[in-house]
Design an enzyme around this catalytic site. Structure first.
Site, PDB file in Angstrom:
ATOM      1  N   ASP A 378    -105.515  51.326 -65.995  1.00 49.98           N
ATOM      2  CA  ASP A 378    -105.289  52.907 -66.691  1.00 49.98           C
ATOM      3  C   ASP A 378    -105.538  53.236 -67.836  1.00 49.98           C
ATOM      4  O   ASP A 378    -104.761  52.660 -68.919  1.00 49.98           O
ATOM      5  CB  ASP A 378    -104.198  53.241 -66.070  1.00 49.98           C
ATOM      6  CG  ASP A 378    -103.352  54.803 -65.794  1.00 49.98           C
ATOM      7  OD1 ASP A 378    -104.793  55.256 -65.707  1.00 49.98           O
ATOM      8  OD2 ASP A 378    -102.961  54.476 -66.519  1.00 49.98           O
ATOM      9  N   LYS A 379    -105.935  54.368 -68.484  1.00 52.04           N
ATOM     10  CA  LYS A 379    -106.594  54.440 -70.120  1.00 52.04           C
ATOM     11  C   LYS A 379    -104.970  54.573 -70.937  1.00 52.04           C
ATOM     12  O   LYS A 379    -104.534  54.106 -71.314  1.00 52.04           O
ATOM     13  CB  LYS A 379    -107.199  55.492 -70.518  1.00 52.04           C
ATOM     14  CG  LYS A 379    -107.116  55.437 -71.626  1.00 52.04           C
ATOM     15  CD  LYS A 379    -108.279  57.131 -71.961  1.00 52.04           C
ATOM     16  CE  LYS A 379    -108.174  58.156 -71.786  1.00 52.04           C
ATOM     17  NZ  LYS A 379    -107.369  58.306 -72.957  1.00 52.04           N
ATOM     18  N   THR A 380    -104.681  55.985 -70.313  1.00 50.10           N
ATOM     19  CA  THR A 380    -103.604  56.281 -71.524  1.00 50.10           C
ATOM     20  C   THR A 380    -101.910  55.447 -71.473  1.00 50.10           C
ATOM     21  O   THR A 380    -101.983  55.430 -70.622  1.00 50.10           O
ATOM     22  CB  THR A 380    -103.031  57.300 -71.079  1.00 50.10           C
ATOM     23  OG1 THR A 380    -104.196  58.609 -70.415  1.00 50.10           O
ATOM     24  CG2 THR A 380    -102.278  59.122 -71.812  1.00 50.10           C
ATOM     25  N   THR A 527    -109.420  56.683 -65.778  1.00 51.75           N
ATOM     26  CA  THR A 527    -108.581  57.108 -66.358  1.00 51.75           C
ATOM     27  C   THR A 527    -108.752  58.874 -65.356  1.00 51.75           C
ATOM     28  O   THR A 527    -110.401  58.926 -64.724  1.00 51.75           O
ATOM     29  CB  THR A 527    -109.106  57.528 -67.467  1.00 51.75           C
ATOM     30  OG1 THR A 527    -108.303  58.660 -68.148  1.00 51.75           O
ATOM     31  CG2 THR A 527    -110.858  57.531 -68.131  1.00 51.75           C
ATOM     32  N   LYS A 555    -107.665  56.533 -57.048  1.00 46.52           N
ATOM     33  CA  LYS A 555    -107.553  55.524 -57.433  1.00 46.52           C
ATOM     34  C   LYS A 555    -107.377  54.176 -56.806  1.00 46.52           C
ATOM     35  O   LYS A 555    -107.842  53.426 -56.839  1.00 46.52           O
ATOM     36  CB  LYS A 555    -106.569  55.705 -58.789  1.00 46.52           C
ATOM     37  CG  LYS A 555    -106.325  56.601 -59.869  1.00 46.52           C
ATOM     38  CD  LYS A 555    -104.796  56.540 -60.962  1.00 46.52           C
ATOM     39  CE  LYS A 555    -104.977  56.949 -62.352  1.00 46.52           C
ATOM     40  NZ  LYS A 555    -104.008  56.364 -63.065  1.00 46.52           N
ATOM     41  N   ASP A 574     -98.992  52.610 -64.924  1.00 46.31           N
ATOM     42  CA  ASP A 574     -97.378  52.692 -65.513  1.00 46.31           C
ATOM     43  C   ASP A 574     -96.494  53.096 -64.554  1.00 46.31           C
ATOM     44  O   ASP A 574     -95.583  53.462 -64.148  1.00 46.31           O
ATOM     45  CB  ASP A 574     -97.278  53.973 -66.587  1.00 46.31           C
ATOM     46  CG  ASP A 574     -97.721  55.487 -65.707  1.00 46.31           C
ATOM     47  OD1 ASP A 574     -98.071  55.477 -64.806  1.00 46.31           O
ATOM     48  OD2 ASP A 574     -98.291  56.033 -66.166  1.00 46.31           O
TER      49      ASP A 574
END
Length: 684
Positions: A378-380, A527, A555, A574
């Site tokens: 997950d990018k961020t 993302t 997702k 996250d």
């Protein structure tokens, strides 16, 4: 589905675990030895004491044994010497053999024969037979065999318990991180109190070089903290007013006043210790495999012992010889090394991981990390820093003197905003050491930016959309790169320049992706960002693919899609909006924000959001599995070789193992397993 079941089974298992403790390594011994109330240290002392008492009695027993006298060509005899031998041996059998005899009883009650059953049975047979000889049966007693057997068994257990204590010591180190006293500030006075008595909202003083006594918020002072023992990150972390501190981290050279957030049992460190304990107790597939093997070995040992006895008797050998062979086979077959092969590695790997910021909640997920074929990021906040930073500052025309002036003007307008772009510009103002200018007459240009007056000049910070709407031409060089967001600065309605911001990629990300590739693992980006940003990050890091503009509820579908294509998928996220996807993935790795370790659906929690940790986790999972397999192979292989020798297969070639030698070999095998587990390292 499997993932949820396992979570459920784990909880069920923990309840069973407290009831049975059958072959769970050293725990089995503690229970079986009839000292349920003793702690580990007392157990070790108890074995040491029994060992020395038996050692003291060994010399007289050897000297009074006919066999030893015959070998040494000595002659020691007096009236009733055999009864003295019997009396001394009885003390050894009852006092030295007590842990094994009581353990045998406990295993019988639990209908779960194992290690203690074998030793208890072997020493009882030896004792009963030798006693019968003293009281009239024809033959040679082997009290001396019984004595040396018990002596070596006690020594073996003592040594092994110390090794086991070593494997659990890492956990104790975590517990000791919590200082026992804290300086409580009340009004003008400071008094020392026990850490466990701290309550929410207490104010405590942390002096330079001391450990933080409780999780809390800094109210006063600033300092650099070393959190490496909790997170594995070696760089000191700056803490200023309003920032969170974690109990157990070490203060640098500034004094801090900290407002306590919650009581000790809710502290991050306490939760980590609980988590590690539960993970060490939870059984994984490898552990269940070892348990099964140990149970089989127990059955094989008893059967092999009886078969050996019957064969030698039918070949016409005397009772004493057949008995001795049987006892040796049973002793050598004790599945002790096997019982410890996995738990020792588990204890060490779980505690080591915790010290490096990898929290294992689900053992099976951790051991399966060796099977991972793709990691979905997950990018961020994982591959990127999760916050906007100024990437470039470009002046257009000569309205302002330099970059600093442009940044200064933009900073003055953004000073009161919480927006990520504002935060990025303000951190650049701080980085360049500029004084923040004062702005007034603020006015928000809905959805397009903000305007205000700075030093009698009209300043606007606006989006590209505002330029278009007002007929202003976009500068040539504002060609927006894939992952950039651009804001324009207007001074008295003249375009002065623009500031491009980007969610900067973490410096460790490229290395992490490269290491995954070296290990044949694909990396995929997932993302909510647009196609351009996703492609830019994916290309820059040389990733194997990306999914862009994915909404949180989609997702899960993307993970399923990857699973349908085959492969073992790990997902990192996250933990909040990624919960369903983390649960769906074969292994869910939650990236915790600092001290939030309650990521329910993930099997593994990373304290830092460092992508390198994900790589470390996979490599450490592989190393851990290798150690377990080495131990299992050693523990079973050793039995395959020594059992026939003990049974006397090579008797005609003059190779015969005595029970005492059998006991030595068994102990050596156990110690090898313990040492091998101790060699497990986490490379970071």
């Amino acid at each position: 589905m499997e993932h949820h079941d396992h979570q459920h089974n784990m909880h069920k298992h923990e309840q069973q675990h407290t009831n049975e403790h059958h072959h769970d390594g050293h725990q089995m011994d503690h229970k079986a030895m009839g000292h349920p109330g003793h702690d580990h240290g007392a157990m070790i002392k108890d074995f040491r004491k029994r060992f020395y008492v038996v050692l003291a009695l060994t010399l007289p027993i050897l000297l009074l044994s006919k066999m030893i006298q015959h070998w040494l060509q000595l002659h020691v005899s007096f009236i009733g010497d055999q009864y003295v031998l019997f009396a001394l041996s009885t003390v050894v059998f009852i006092y030295g053999g007590w842990p094994f005899l009581s353990g045998w009883l406990a295993e019988m009650k639990a209908k779960n024969p194992g290690m203690m059953t074998l030793i208890g049975f072997a020493i009882s047979v030896a004792y009963a037979y030798s006693t019968a000889i003293i009281f009239g049966l024809q033959g040679m007693d082997f009290f001396w065999e019984l004595d040396t057997l018990i002596l070596i068994m006690l020594l073996g257990h003592w040594i092994e318990m110390r090794s086991v204590a070593g494997a659990s010591r890492e956990l104790e180190l975590l517990v000791q991180l919590m200082p026992s006293t804290a300086h409580l500030v009340s009004g003008e006075t400071v008094e020392d109190v026990q850490t466990e008595n701290l309550k929410e909202n207490d104010l405590i003083l942390i002096k330079p070089g001391e450990k933080i006594a409780a999780d809390g918020m800094v109210e006063d002072g600033e300092s650099y903290l070393n959190e490496s023992m909790l997170t594995g990150e070696s760089a000191p972390v700056q803490k200023i007013k309003g920032q969170k501190v974690i109990a157990g981290s070490v203060n640098g050279n500034g004094a801090l006043k900290v407002r306590v957030m919650h009581s000790r049992k809710d502290s991050y460190l306490f939760k980590v210790v609980e988590l590690v304990r539960n993970a060490q107790d939870a059984k994984s597939n490898t552990q269940l495999l070892a348990d099964k093997a140990a149970r089989w070995l127990t059955v094989i040992a008893l059967l092999a012992g009886i078969v050996t006895f019957v064969v030698w008797i039918s070949l016409g050998r005397d009772l004493a010889f057949a008995m001795e062979r049987m006892v040796t086979v049973i002793v050598i077959c004790c599945p002790h090394a096997l019982g410890l092969a996995v738990p020792l590695v588990v204890a060490r790997s779980t505690a080591l991981s915790a010290q490096h910021g990898l929290l294992i909640k689900n053992r099976t997920a951790f051991e399966n990390s060796r099977k991972i074929t793709s990691v979905v990021f997950d990018k961020t906040g994982t591959l990127t820093k999760g916050k906007f930073e100024v990437a470039r500052v470009v002046l257009t025309g000569n309205t302002v003197a330099n970059e600093d002036e442009l940044i200064g003007l933009a900073g003055a307008l953004e000073a009161n905003s919480e927006h990520p772009i504002a935060t990025g510009i303000l951190s650049e103002v701080r980085k360049r050491g500029l004084t923040l200018l004062i702005a007034d007459q603020f006015n928000a240009l809905t959805g397009k930016g903000i305007e205000a007056t700075v030093e009698q000049k009209s300043v606007k910070v606006v989006s590209p959309g505002y330029l278009k709407d007002n007929g202003l031409k976009l500068p040539e060089n504002a060609g927006i790169a894939g992952n950039e967001t651009v804001v324009f600065v207007l001074l008295n309605d003249q375009l002065a320049g623009f500031i491009a911001l980007a969610d900067a990629i973490r410096p460790e990300s490229a290395d992490a992706i490269a290491t995954l590739h070296e290990n044949g693992i694909r990396s995929i980006l997932l993302t909510g960002d647009n196609q351009q940003v996703a492609e830019s990050v994916s290309k820059q890091l040389k990733m194997d693919g990306f999914f862009a503009e994915v909404l949180p509820h989609q997702k899960l579908e993307k993970i399923k899609e990857l699973q349908r294509q085959g492969g073992f998928i790990a997902m990192t996220g996250d933990g909040v909006n990624d919960a369903p996807a983390l649960a769906q993935a074969d292994i869910g790795i939650a990236v915790a924000s600092g001290s939030d370790i309650a990521a329910e659906t993930a099997g593994i929690v990373l304290v830092n959001s460092n992508p390198k940790d994900i790589v470390n986790l996979i490599l450490f999972g592989k190393a851990t599995y290798r150690k377990m397999m080495q131990n299992l192979v050693w523990a079973t292989g050793y039995n395959i070789i020594t059992l026939p020798l003990a049974a006397g297969v090579l008797y005609n070639q003059g190779i015969l193992l005595s029970p005492a030698i059998g006991a030595v070999l068994m102990t050596v095998s156990t110690v090898v397993v313990a040492i091998n587990a101790g060699l497990l390292k986490l490379k970071s």
